[in-house]
Write a protein that holds these residues in place. Sequence first.
Motif, PDB file in Angstrom:
ATOM      1  N   THR A  11       0.853  -0.883  -0.305  1.00  0.00           N
ATOM      2  CA  THR A  11      -0.309   0.113  -0.061  1.00  0.00           C
ATOM      3  C   THR A  11       0.867   1.540  -0.249  1.00  0.00           C
ATOM      4  N   ILE A  12       1.620   1.330   0.949  1.00  0.00           N
ATOM      5  CA  ILE A  12       2.803   1.719   0.257  1.00  0.00           C
ATOM      6  C   ILE A  12       3.132   2.201  -0.538  1.00  0.00           C
ATOM      7  N   VAL A  13       3.331   1.446  -1.122  1.00  0.00           N
ATOM      8  CA  VAL A  13       4.367   1.666  -2.990  1.00  0.00           C
ATOM      9  C   VAL A  13       3.145   1.961  -3.834  1.00  0.00           C
ATOM     10  N   LEU A  14       1.712   1.717  -3.386  1.00  0.00           N
ATOM     11  CA  LEU A  14       1.349   2.176  -4.514  1.00  0.00           C
ATOM     12  C   LEU A  14       1.038   3.222  -4.515  1.00  0.00           C
ATOM     13  N   MET A  15       0.800   4.140  -2.557  1.00  0.00           N
ATOM     14  CA  MET A  15       0.861   5.463  -2.360  1.00  0.00           C
ATOM     15  C   MET A  15       1.941   6.298  -2.658  1.00  0.00           C
ATOM     16  N   VAL A  16       3.090   5.565  -2.908  1.00  0.00           N
ATOM     17  CA  VAL A  16       4.307   6.323  -3.458  1.00  0.00           C
ATOM     18  C   VAL A  16       4.047   6.972  -5.068  1.00  0.00           C
ATOM     19  N   ALA A  17       3.851   5.544  -5.796  1.00  0.00           N
ATOM     20  CA  ALA A  17       3.787   5.802  -7.017  1.00  0.00           C
ATOM     21  C   ALA A  17       2.322   6.366  -7.481  1.00  0.00           C
ATOM     22  N   GLY A  18       1.267   6.774  -6.556  1.00  0.00           N
ATOM     23  CA  GLY A  18       0.273   6.843  -7.306  1.00  0.00           C
ATOM     24  C   GLY A  18       0.696   8.417  -6.936  1.00  0.00           C
ATOM     25  N   ALA A  19       1.036   8.556  -5.657  1.00  0.00           N
ATOM     26  CA  ALA A  19       1.526  10.450  -5.612  1.00  0.00           C
ATOM     27  C   ALA A  19       2.615  11.442  -7.029  1.00  0.00           C
ATOM     28  N   THR A  20       3.601  10.362  -7.174  1.00  0.00           N
ATOM     29  CA  THR A  20       4.512  10.204  -7.707  1.00  0.00           C
ATOM     30  C   THR A  20       4.294  10.785  -9.514  1.00  0.00           C
ATOM     31  N   VAL A  21       3.229   9.625  -9.847  1.00  0.00           N
ATOM     32  CA  VAL A  21       3.330   9.686 -11.170  1.00  0.00           C
ATOM     33  C   VAL A  21       1.445  11.098 -11.583  1.00  0.00           C
ATOM     34  N   GLY A  22       1.311  11.259 -10.073  1.00  0.00           N
ATOM     35  CA  GLY A  22      -0.351  12.070 -10.486  1.00  0.00           C
ATOM     36  C   GLY A  22       0.731  13.432 -10.219  1.00  0.00           C
ATOM     37  N   SER A  82       3.264   8.025  12.537  1.00  0.00           N
ATOM     38  CA  SER A  82       4.760   7.875  12.659  1.00  0.00           C
ATOM     39  C   SER A  82       5.983   7.486  11.526  1.00  0.00           C
ATOM     40  N   LEU A  83       5.322   6.284  11.346  1.00  0.00           N
ATOM     41  CA  LEU A  83       6.329   5.582   9.735  1.00  0.00           C
ATOM     42  C   LEU A  83       6.105   5.566   8.893  1.00  0.00           C
ATOM     43  N   VAL A  84       4.037   5.783   8.741  1.00  0.00           N
ATOM     44  CA  VAL A  84       4.244   5.720   7.410  1.00  0.00           C
ATOM     45  C   VAL A  84       4.056   6.929   6.542  1.00  0.00           C
ATOM     46  N   ALA A  85       3.274   7.937   7.328  1.00  0.00           N
ATOM     47  CA  ALA A  85       3.667  10.157   7.085  1.00  0.00           C
ATOM     48  C   ALA A  85       5.951   9.853   6.409  1.00  0.00           C
ATOM     49  N   PRO A  86       6.401   9.661   7.937  1.00  0.00           N
ATOM     50  CA  PRO A  86       7.822   9.911   6.999  1.00  0.00           C
ATOM     51  C   PRO A  86       8.471   9.176   5.231  1.00  0.00           C
ATOM     52  N   ALA A  87       7.736   7.790   5.522  1.00  0.00           N
ATOM     53  CA  ALA A  87       8.175   6.922   4.842  1.00  0.00           C
ATOM     54  C   ALA A  87       7.856   7.253   3.025  1.00  0.00           C
ATOM     55  N   THR A  88       6.326   7.386   3.335  1.00  0.00           N
ATOM     56  CA  THR A  88       5.786   7.802   2.131  1.00  0.00           C
ATOM     57  C   THR A  88       6.353   9.162   1.380  1.00  0.00           C
ATOM     58  N   ASN A  89       6.245   9.718   2.393  1.00  0.00           N
ATOM     59  CA  ASN A  89       5.996  12.019   1.917  1.00  0.00           C
ATOM     60  C   ASN A  89       8.343  11.489   1.475  1.00  0.00           C
ATOM     61  N   SER A  90       8.809  10.733   2.485  1.00  0.00           N
ATOM     62  CA  SER A  90      10.265  10.726   1.539  1.00  0.00           C
ATOM     63  C   SER A  90      10.609   9.621   0.550  1.00  0.00           C
ATOM     64  N   LEU A  91       9.367   8.654   0.066  1.00  0.00           N
ATOM     65  CA  LEU A  91       9.628   8.450  -1.114  1.00  0.00           C
ATOM     66  C   LEU A  91       8.878   8.887  -2.122  1.00  0.00           C
ATOM     67  N   THR A  92       8.551  10.029  -1.742  1.00  0.00           N
ATOM     68  CA  THR A  92       7.585  10.541  -2.972  1.00  0.00           C
ATOM     69  C   THR A  92       8.618  11.821  -2.964  1.00  0.00           C
ATOM     70  N   PHE A  93       9.661  12.148  -2.807  1.00  0.00           N
ATOM     71  CA  PHE A  93      10.493  13.092  -2.476  1.00  0.00           C
ATOM     72  C   PHE A  93      10.805  12.352  -3.514  1.00  0.00           C
ATOM     73  N   ILE A  94      11.847  11.222  -3.155  1.00  0.00           N
ATOM     74  CA  ILE A  94      12.859  10.763  -4.296  1.00  0.00           C
ATOM     75  C   ILE A  94      11.957  10.008  -4.670  1.00  0.00           C
ATOM     76  N   ALA A 115      19.627  16.014  -0.395  1.00  0.00           N
ATOM     77  CA  ALA A 115      18.485  16.430   0.540  1.00  0.00           C
ATOM     78  C   ALA A 115      17.781  14.685   0.704  1.00  0.00           C
ATOM     79  N   ALA A 116      17.605  14.469  -0.418  1.00  0.00           N
ATOM     80  CA  ALA A 116      16.081  12.865  -0.571  1.00  0.00           C
ATOM     81  C   ALA A 116      17.230  11.757   0.123  1.00  0.00           C
ATOM     82  N   ILE A 117      18.791  12.051  -0.045  1.00  0.00           N
ATOM     83  CA  ILE A 117      19.239  10.483   0.633  1.00  0.00           C
ATOM     84  C   ILE A 117      19.280  10.736   1.901  1.00  0.00           C
ATOM     85  N   PHE A 118      19.671  11.935   2.169  1.00  0.00           N
ATOM     86  CA  PHE A 118      18.948  12.594   3.688  1.00  0.00           C
ATOM     87  C   PHE A 118      17.185  11.883   4.785  1.00  0.00           C
ATOM     88  N   VAL A 119      16.530  12.124   4.316  1.00  0.00           N
ATOM     89  CA  VAL A 119      15.515  12.088   4.063  1.00  0.00           C
ATOM     90  C   VAL A 119      15.284  10.542   4.552  1.00  0.00           C
TER      91      VAL A 119
END
Length: 128
Positions: A11-22, A82-94, A115-119
Amino acid sequence: MTHLSADTVITIVLMVAGATVGETLISAAMTRVGDLDEIRAKSGLPGAIKAVVSSPYLIGGIACMAISFFSLLFALSGADLSLVAPATNSLTFIATAIAAKFFLKENVDRRRWLAAIFVAAGVALLTR
């Protein structure tokens, strides 16, 4: 160590993919539409609105963002915010930096990559 179920990871991967493509599609849509001030000066506010909402890229981008949003809801049902938000935001940032570089041909400088690497490293620390 925080344990994430396979469903939550997918689901996190799907969220990151959806946000990135969107986000990429919405950016491409607005680039193609052009300067909204110029459109509004020629066609008024209704013309500017029509130019934006009639873009197939925008419609596709909104659909992808909706998929991302509902994926976020599902991910939050299986893991802590506290895990989902940073994970999805950082992966989406990258992922958006990669999409901007290769699909939109934007200049992504060294500072953004660092910045992406540090996040991402910070998120990795959260999972431990």
